[in-house]
Scaffold this motif. Structure first.
Motif, PDB file in Angstrom:
ATOM      1  N   ASP A  41       0.823  -1.203   0.000  1.00 36.39           N
ATOM      2  CA  ASP A  41       0.000   0.000   0.000  1.00 36.39           C
ATOM      3  C   ASP A  41       0.862   1.259   0.000  1.00 36.39           C
ATOM      4  O   ASP A  41       0.379   2.346   0.281  1.00 36.39           O
ATOM      5  N   PHE A  42       2.152   1.091  -0.287  1.00 35.67           N
ATOM      6  CA  PHE A  42       3.050   2.236  -0.405  1.00 35.67           C
ATOM      7  C   PHE A  42       4.084   1.914  -1.487  1.00 35.67           C
ATOM      8  O   PHE A  42       4.257   0.758  -1.888  1.00 35.67           O
ATOM      9  N   ASP A  43       4.757   2.940  -1.981  1.00 40.75           N
ATOM     10  CA  ASP A  43       5.805   2.792  -2.980  1.00 40.75           C
ATOM     11  C   ASP A  43       7.145   3.238  -2.406  1.00 40.75           C
ATOM     12  O   ASP A  43       7.193   3.980  -1.414  1.00 40.75           O
ATOM     13  N   GLY A  44       8.223   2.814  -3.031  1.00 37.26           N
ATOM     14  CA  GLY A  44       9.548   3.227  -2.597  1.00 37.26           C
ATOM     15  C   GLY A  44       9.937   4.572  -3.181  1.00 37.26           C
ATOM     16  O   GLY A  44       9.488   4.947  -4.272  1.00 37.26           O
ATOM     17  N   ILE A  45      10.751   5.314  -2.443  1.00 36.40           N
ATOM     18  CA  ILE A  45      11.265   6.607  -2.907  1.00 36.40           C
ATOM     19  C   ILE A  45      12.785   6.550  -2.836  1.00 36.40           C
ATOM     20  O   ILE A  45      13.356   6.378  -1.764  1.00 36.40           O
ATOM     21  N   ASN A  46      13.434   6.708  -3.970  1.00 41.46           N
ATOM     22  CA  ASN A  46      14.880   6.544  -4.068  1.00 41.46           C
ATOM     23  C   ASN A  46      15.521   7.875  -4.456  1.00 41.46           C
ATOM     24  O   ASN A  46      15.331   8.362  -5.572  1.00 41.46           O
ATOM     25  N   PHE A  47      16.286   8.469  -3.539  1.00 42.35           N
ATOM     26  CA  PHE A  47      16.958   9.729  -3.835  1.00 42.35           C
ATOM     27  C   PHE A  47      18.259   9.521  -4.612  1.00 42.35           C
ATOM     28  O   PHE A  47      18.778  10.461  -5.192  1.00 42.35           O
ATOM     29  N   LYS A  48      18.804   8.314  -4.618  1.00 41.79           N
ATOM     30  CA  LYS A  48      20.004   7.997  -5.401  1.00 41.79           C
ATOM     31  C   LYS A  48      21.129   9.006  -5.193  1.00 41.79           C
ATOM     32  O   LYS A  48      21.733   9.494  -6.144  1.00 41.79           O
ATOM     33  N   GLY A  49      21.396   9.357  -3.964  1.00 46.96           N
ATOM     34  CA  GLY A  49      22.480  10.279  -3.676  1.00 46.96           C
ATOM     35  C   GLY A  49      22.154  11.727  -3.953  1.00 46.96           C
ATOM     36  O   GLY A  49      22.987  12.606  -3.725  1.00 46.96           O
ATOM     37  N   GLN A  50      20.951  12.022  -4.440  1.00 41.93           N
ATOM     38  CA  GLN A  50      20.549  13.405  -4.713  1.00 41.93           C
ATOM     39  C   GLN A  50      19.852  13.987  -3.495  1.00 41.93           C
ATOM     40  O   GLN A  50      19.202  13.286  -2.727  1.00 41.93           O
ATOM     41  N   THR A  51      19.958  15.296  -3.352  1.00 43.30           N
ATOM     42  CA  THR A  51      19.278  15.963  -2.242  1.00 43.30           C
ATOM     43  C   THR A  51      17.868  16.398  -2.618  1.00 43.30           C
ATOM     44  O   THR A  51      17.079  16.716  -1.734  1.00 43.30           O
ATOM     45  N   GLU A  52      17.555  16.410  -3.912  1.00 45.52           N
ATOM     46  CA  GLU A  52      16.203  16.783  -4.314  1.00 45.52           C
ATOM     47  C   GLU A  52      15.925  16.314  -5.740  1.00 45.52           C
ATOM     48  O   GLU A  52      16.830  16.107  -6.538  1.00 45.52           O
ATOM     49  N   PHE A  53      14.636  16.122  -6.011  1.00 49.70           N
ATOM     50  CA  PHE A  53      14.170  15.848  -7.369  1.00 49.70           C
ATOM     51  C   PHE A  53      12.702  16.246  -7.462  1.00 49.70           C
ATOM     52  O   PHE A  53      12.046  16.495  -6.441  1.00 49.70           O
ATOM     53  N   GLU A  54      12.179  16.317  -8.677  1.00 48.75           N
ATOM     54  CA  GLU A  54      10.808  16.770  -8.909  1.00 48.75           C
ATOM     55  C   GLU A  54      10.034  15.718  -9.693  1.00 48.75           C
ATOM     56  O   GLU A  54      10.598  14.994 -10.517  1.00 48.75           O
TER      57      GLU A  54
END
Length: 211
Positions: A41-54
């Motif tokens: 009931d949730f998805d993964g969020i991967n920043f991949k070493g980044q501090t932000e994305f849109e």
């Protein structure tokens, strides 16, 4: 002549292939940050070493973030391509800033510390004759990475009306953004007019000062 035309064609084709390989599609780049989990009931969020994305595509948003947004009644889909949902990694925290479309700009921010259950953040703002109140949609929320503060601007859509700016710092106690300063500008449309500080949080006394 024929060989020259063939050579030019081959060079052009090679350039196009190289450009396509180096610059991936915008949607593909966004999708790389979200891991869709079909049986959860949730998805993964991967920043991949980044501090932000849109994220500009509502179909790419994590299902738990969509669920949290829709519970507030925020209208986030209509202009998402021009004002995307912004994901931030700040110190140990993870946040999502969501635009809510109305006559006057409003945004919400969700704390993603518990990835399964995003928590709507409340911001302290001034209320006429009442001191301070908390608001879930305080204004346009921005992150100033140079100063490590959140900046929230509140302005009218009419020139000549005043504008307000609130400055928040993240608390070390994981209690959300703390208000540290309030600024005003007489005319919200006058970008050349500086901000005037009307309130600033005093320094808290140290433990030894209270003995």
């Amino acid at each position: 002549m024929r060989r020259l035309l063939v050579a030019r064609f081959m060079i052009t084709a090679l350039c196009l292939i190289t450009a396509a390989a180096v610059a991936p599609a915008h949607g593909d780049d966004e999708a790389s940050h979200i891991v869709k989990l079909e049986n959860r009931d949730f998805d993964g969020i991967n920043f991949k070493g980044q501090t932000e994305f849109e994220i500009h595509d509502p179909d790419l948003l994590p299902k738990q973030v969509v669920r949290a947004i829709e519970q507030t009644g925020c209208r986030y889909k209509s202009e998402l391509k021009s004002r995307p949902v912004r994901f931030l990694a700040i110190q140990r925290g993870r946040f999502a800033i969501v635009p809510c479309f109305a006559m006057v700009g409003r945004t919400q921010m969700f704390d993603l510390a518990d990835l399964r259950r995003p928590q709507l953040q409340l911001f302290a703002i001034a209320a006429l004759d009442r001191g301070f109140i908390t608001a879930p949609e305080p204004g346009v929320i921005g992150w100033n990475s140079k100063k490590n503060v959140f900046e929230v601007e509140i302005r009218s859509d009419l020139c000549g009306d005043p504008a307000s700016r609130y400055i928040y710092r993240l608390s070390q106690y994981d209690s959300g953004p703390s208000l540290v300063r309030t600024d005003v500008r007489k005319d919200g449309c006058r970008q050349d007019e500086g901000w005037a500080t009307i309130w600033e949080a005093p320094a808290w006394p140290k433990r030894e000062d209270l003995r």
